[in-house]
Design a protein around this motif. Structure first.
Motif, PDB file in Angstrom:
ATOM      1  N   LYS A 109     -10.636   4.252  -1.216  1.00 18.29           N
ATOM      2  CA  LYS A 109     -10.361   3.509   0.015  1.00 18.29           C
ATOM      3  C   LYS A 109     -11.501   2.566   0.395  1.00 18.29           C
ATOM      4  O   LYS A 109     -11.275   1.549   1.050  1.00 18.29           O
ATOM      5  CB  LYS A 109     -10.078   4.486   1.157  1.00 18.29           C
ATOM      6  CG  LYS A 109      -8.746   5.195   1.022  1.00 18.29           C
ATOM      7  CD  LYS A 109      -8.470   6.096   2.206  1.00 18.29           C
ATOM      8  CE  LYS A 109      -7.115   6.775   2.068  1.00 18.29           C
ATOM      9  NZ  LYS A 109      -6.822   7.675   3.213  1.00 18.29           N
ATOM     10  N   ASP A 110     -12.726   2.906  -0.008  1.00 19.07           N
ATOM     11  CA  ASP A 110     -13.832   1.990   0.272  1.00 19.07           C
ATOM     12  C   ASP A 110     -13.655   0.677  -0.485  1.00 19.07           C
ATOM     13  O   ASP A 110     -14.001  -0.406   0.023  1.00 19.07           O
ATOM     14  CB  ASP A 110     -15.184   2.635  -0.062  1.00 19.07           C
ATOM     15  CG  ASP A 110     -15.198   3.347  -1.408  1.00 19.07           C
ATOM     16  OD1 ASP A 110     -14.165   3.345  -2.110  1.00 19.07           O
ATOM     17  OD2 ASP A 110     -16.250   3.921  -1.757  1.00 19.07           O
ATOM     18  N   LEU A 111     -13.088   0.744  -1.693  1.00 15.92           N
ATOM     19  CA  LEU A 111     -12.796  -0.482  -2.446  1.00 15.92           C
ATOM     20  C   LEU A 111     -11.514  -1.153  -1.955  1.00 15.92           C
ATOM     21  O   LEU A 111     -11.463  -2.385  -1.815  1.00 15.92           O
ATOM     22  CB  LEU A 111     -12.686  -0.169  -3.936  1.00 15.92           C
ATOM     23  CG  LEU A 111     -12.263  -1.354  -4.821  1.00 15.92           C
ATOM     24  CD1 LEU A 111     -13.258  -2.502  -4.711  1.00 15.92           C
ATOM     25  CD2 LEU A 111     -12.103  -0.916  -6.271  1.00 15.92           C
ATOM     26  N   SER A 112     -10.486  -0.359  -1.678  1.00 14.45           N
ATOM     27  CA  SER A 112      -9.233  -0.975  -1.224  1.00 14.45           C
ATOM     28  C   SER A 112      -9.427  -1.703   0.100  1.00 14.45           C
ATOM     29  O   SER A 112      -8.722  -2.678   0.388  1.00 14.45           O
ATOM     30  CB  SER A 112      -8.126   0.074  -1.111  1.00 14.45           C
ATOM     31  OG  SER A 112      -8.405   1.009  -0.097  1.00 14.45           O
ATOM     32  N   ASP A 113     -10.399  -1.276   0.908  1.00 13.59           N
ATOM     33  CA  ASP A 113     -10.705  -2.015   2.139  1.00 13.59           C
ATOM     34  C   ASP A 113     -11.249  -3.405   1.818  1.00 13.59           C
ATOM     35  O   ASP A 113     -10.969  -4.379   2.534  1.00 13.59           O
ATOM     36  CB  ASP A 113     -11.711  -1.235   2.987  1.00 13.59           C
ATOM     37  CG  ASP A 113     -11.081  -0.037   3.686  1.00 13.59           C
ATOM     38  OD1 ASP A 113      -9.845   0.017   3.776  1.00 13.59           O
ATOM     39  OD2 ASP A 113     -11.844   0.851   4.140  1.00 13.59           O
ATOM     40  N   GLN A 114     -12.015  -3.525   0.730  1.00 11.03           N
ATOM     41  CA  GLN A 114     -12.501  -4.854   0.313  1.00 11.03           C
ATOM     42  C   GLN A 114     -11.334  -5.707  -0.183  1.00 11.03           C
ATOM     43  O   GLN A 114     -11.239  -6.903   0.128  1.00 11.03           O
ATOM     44  CB  GLN A 114     -13.552  -4.723  -0.802  1.00 11.03           C
ATOM     45  CG  GLN A 114     -14.585  -3.628  -0.628  1.00 11.03           C
ATOM     46  CD  GLN A 114     -15.473  -3.782   0.576  1.00 11.03           C
ATOM     47  OE1 GLN A 114     -15.804  -4.898   0.998  1.00 11.03           O
ATOM     48  NE2 GLN A 114     -15.880  -2.658   1.157  1.00 11.03           N
TER      49      GLN A 114
END
Length: 786
Positions: free
Chosen positions: A623-628
């Motif tokens: 989710k930290d990447l999907s937020d980007q």
């Protein structure tokens, strides 16, 4: 007329270009002193009349101590050497009336009278003294020297050693070794000669009698080869507590320094890797009346055998249900010294207990258990050895602490006599640094109630009630109360304004007065942007906070850069001056050049409660990447960004996300700069990584899906890797292994810049400049059309 209008338009456009040219990488990455001088390390004198702070208006190699007298707040003075020598250490023990302070200096035990302003050397001990404390009756004080506790009577001046604690093992009474042949001869002789046998028996009886009537040797506790620490005397002087640490002998990585002053390559000792055997810490009680030492037992804590939920992902593995290892903090005693509580943390990071400690038995009675299937953390929660918000109210029966039980870190009290718990603060915000007022009637605390990106100072009744806001400036108000609590020294900053010192009366209606103005003329000459505070919707419906930099329409180039802050658990979307000030200035430069810049507080960031903090559990790069990715889509849909012109960059955790972005979402990110990046979480440290991913041999699924090195074949865009070669945090080995992986995969769209003299956090302006010139060139060359 039309020609005149055209000239005006061209003039405006040219002026925009001039502004854009004012910032260069060389300018913003030079020694930060070019920006000005800003106060730090604020403290008051004992009378609440003078504010001391570190400052550097003269541009010296380092800051010096300055002061402002509140009766003449316009005058800033440098503090002289003699005045510095007269200071009382900030960690001095204070009595209940707060008029006496106790501290140690160069083997002397010193008592300071704050009312008289006098110092009295109680004893010149000759040995190093530490941890001086007032006892409950305040007639006696204690201190530590040579790993033992001493008691000093203030009225009589008598000194008494209370403990005998010694390293090593207890010496064994060794009888002379008799060979089997000699033993046989003696026994045979005694059986033949009756008189000689009787004499031997009388000798044995006399020895036994003399031993019974003789003074016993004083009790000595031997702690072997363990490490002793946190030695303290209970306020009632009946018990001593201390911790014993057993450090595992695990293999550590050495980091070679090729630029050592000696001319030789020198190995810098560094850390071990995640999953190595953790350190074992025990808490012991020394009963001074019974002359015995015993250890605190955690077996009675509820849920001590609980297995984590992730074990269900490994049905083929047999999981043993056993008592989990814990780390127990030093006891915190009630004001009267009659009760003690401890903070207990499980080493698997899933549980935090606050327990009442029976000093006579070492038994624990659970008062509060906080369980998190991810990991226990959050503001005021503390780490393994204590810390955080935990203590006693003046009534000797209520304790206070912070907990994320509601989803946000809030302040609680609990009655230890009946177990009743009360939540004092409530809402979708967090509490920071609560402190009880001098009169014991109020709390002073900082919260994010107004906005996640603001910090304000409040007061609240001790047993709960309405919070009254005492600060008014939008941004971050870090408050230092004067000892008499009449005034507040406020370290304040805003998004585009670095930290300055303010003075305000401790009243809600009072206006703050600015005391320092440290910005240089060169820094002031540029109109630093106040980024837009926005929220965009993620694919899972969450609203993601971000800071947005929007270029002038005439300069807009259709490209965008997304910045990923480091540390994971850190907040950068806020209304105060960022610790990433270089990156903030770089974002202004990028915006001048026509880029749209987005700075996201992705899942895992601080400031938004438990669920946001733990959103990356067992899948960093999830989710930290999907937020980007969702941030990039937001820019395309709402700010006219070309989907083929999006770059991403960041350092440390931000470098890790950059790699994951280019490897697993190459259709979103065309280019990226990964700085000092973790490339394989199995090679990072235990304390940080095991919280989020557990241990690699217990939870390999989490490590495999979270480590960029496993996804390197997905690289399609343009990658810059930059890393310090003497990085003892994220080792240079990380990018060496990734480089070899990229070589083996036949990738040729990447490059690496190495910095031989830099650790994890760069120091040299030349390194910063070189790194960011490469980042800018990467984006200019790959995201902007010729």
């Amino acid at each position: 007329m039309k020609r005149l209008n055209l000239i005006l338009i061209l003039t405006v456009l040219l002026s925009f270009q001039v502004v854009g040219q004012e910032l260069t990488v060389e300018k913003i990455m030079q020694d930060p002193k070019w920006m000005g001088h800003f106060p730090s390390n604020i403290k008051w004198d004992d009378k609440g009349e003078i504010i001391y702070f570190d400052y550097n208006p003269e541009g010296n190699p380092s800051d010096s101590l300055y002061k402002i007298h509140i009766k003449n707040p316009s005058k800033i003075e440098k503090v002289g050497l003699q005045e510095k020598k007269s200071f009382i250490p900030s960690n001095a023990a204070v009595n209940k009336n707060k008029n006496l302070k106790l501290y140690a200096s160069n083997g002397d035990l010193i008592l300071y009278d704050a009312v008289k302003g006098s110092k009295n050397t109680l004893i010149s001990f000759g040995e190093r003294i530490s941890n001086p404390q007032f006892l409950a009756n305040e007639k006696n004080v204690s201190f530590v020297s040579g790993n033992n506790i001493f008691l000093y009577e203030l009225e009589t001046g008598k000194l008494k050693r209370l403990t005998r604690i010694q390293a090593g093992n207890k010496p064994e009474d060794k009888e002379p070794k008799i060979e089997e042949r000699e033993k046989w001869l003696k026994e045979d002789n005694l059986s033949l000669l009756q008189i000689i046998n009787e004499r031997e028996e009388k000798k044995a009886q006399a020895k036994e009698y003399n031993s019974a009537i003789a003074d016993k040797d004083p009790y000595v506790f031997y702690y072997g080869n363990k490490q002793l620490g946190n030695l303290q005397l209970a306020p009632n002087a009946n018990f001593v507590t201390f911790s014993l640490t057993t450090r595992a002998d695990y293999k550590r990585t050495n980091v070679p320094d090729y630029t050592d002053a000696s001319g030789y390559t020198v190995d810098l000792p560094s850390r071990s890797k995640v999953g190595d055997q953790p350190t074992k810490i025990e808490l012991a009680i020394y009963d001074l009346h019974r002359d015995t030492v015993y250890f605190i037992n955690s077996l009675s804590l509820p849920g001590i055998k609980d297995l984590p939920d992730y074990v269900k992902d490994y049905p083929e593995k047999k999981w043993e249900e056993k008592n989990r290892d814990v780390i127990i903090s030093s006891p915190i005693f009630s004001p009267d010294g009659n009760h003690a509580i401890v903070n207990v943390r499980s080493t698997d990071n899933k549980d935090r207990w606050i327990a009442l400690l029976d000093m006579k038995t070492g038994d624990l009675k659970n008062l509060d258990r906080q369980r998190d299937e991810a990991w226990i953390a959050g503001p005021g929660i503390g780490w393994s050895m204590g810390g955080g918000t935990l203590g006693w109210l003046p009534d000797n029966k209520h304790i206070y602490f912070q907990s994320e039980a509601s989803g946000y870190s809030h302040l609680y009290i609990l009655d230890v006599t009946n177990g009743q718990k009360k939540q004092l603060t409530k809402g979708n915000f967090e509490v920071f640094d609560p402190k009880i007022s001098n009169n014991g009637k109020y709390w002073y605390l900082t919260t994010s109630e107004i906005h996640p990106g603001e910090r304000h100072f409040y007061m609240m009744p001790l047993m709960g009630g309405k919070m009254e806001k005492l600060t008014s400036m939008t941004g971050n108000n870090t408050v230092f109360l004067s000892p008499d609590e009449k005034n507040m020294a406020i370290l304040y900053s805003y998004s585009n304004k670095p930290w300055e010192l303010y003075l305000q009366e401790n009243l809600p209606s009072s206006a703050p007065k600015q005391l320092t103005d440290g910005q240089s003329e060169a820094f002031k000459s540029y109109a630093w942007r106040d980024p837009y505070m926005i929220d965009f919707k993620a694919a899972d419906g969450a609203m993601v906070p971000a800071r947005l930099y929007v270029p002038e329409l005439a300069k807009k180039n259709g490209a965008a850069v997304i910045f990923v802050h480091g540390a994971g658990y850190l907040q950068n979307v806020h209304k105060w001056w960022s610790s990433y000030f270089r990156e903030y200035m770089f974002h202004n430069l990028l915006t001048d050049l026509g880029y749209t810049v987005l700075d996201i507080d992705y899942r895992g960031s601080a400031g938004y409660g438990r669920d946001w903090r733990t959103g990356i559990y067992r899948h960093m790069g999830g989710k930290d990447l999907s937020d980007q990715v969702d941030g990039a889509k937001y820019l395309v849909e709402n700010h006219g960004v070309d989907p083929g012109k999006i770059g991403i960059y960041g350092g440390s955790y931000g470098g890790f996300i950059t790699l994951m972005g280019l490897f697993t979402a190459p259709e979103i990110f065309k280019s990226g700069a990964a700085l000092r990046s973790v490339t394989d979480w199995a090679h990072y440290n235990h304390g940080y990584t095991s919280n989020i991913l557990n241990e690699p041999f217990n939870d390999p699924i989490a490590y495999r899906r979270s480590s960029p090195i496993y996804f390197a074949e997905g690289l399609k865009g343009n990658l810059l890797i930059a890393h310090g070669m003497v990085d003892v945090n994220v080792h240079f080995q990380d990018v060496v292994r990734l480089a070899q992986r990229l070589i083996e995969l036949g990738k040729d769209n990447w490059e690496m810049a190495v910095y031989p003299v830099e650790d994890h956090g760069f120091i040299e302006p030349s390194s910063w400049t070189d790194e960011y010139k490469r980042i800018l060139k990467l984006f200019n060359d790959t995201l902007i059309d010729d």
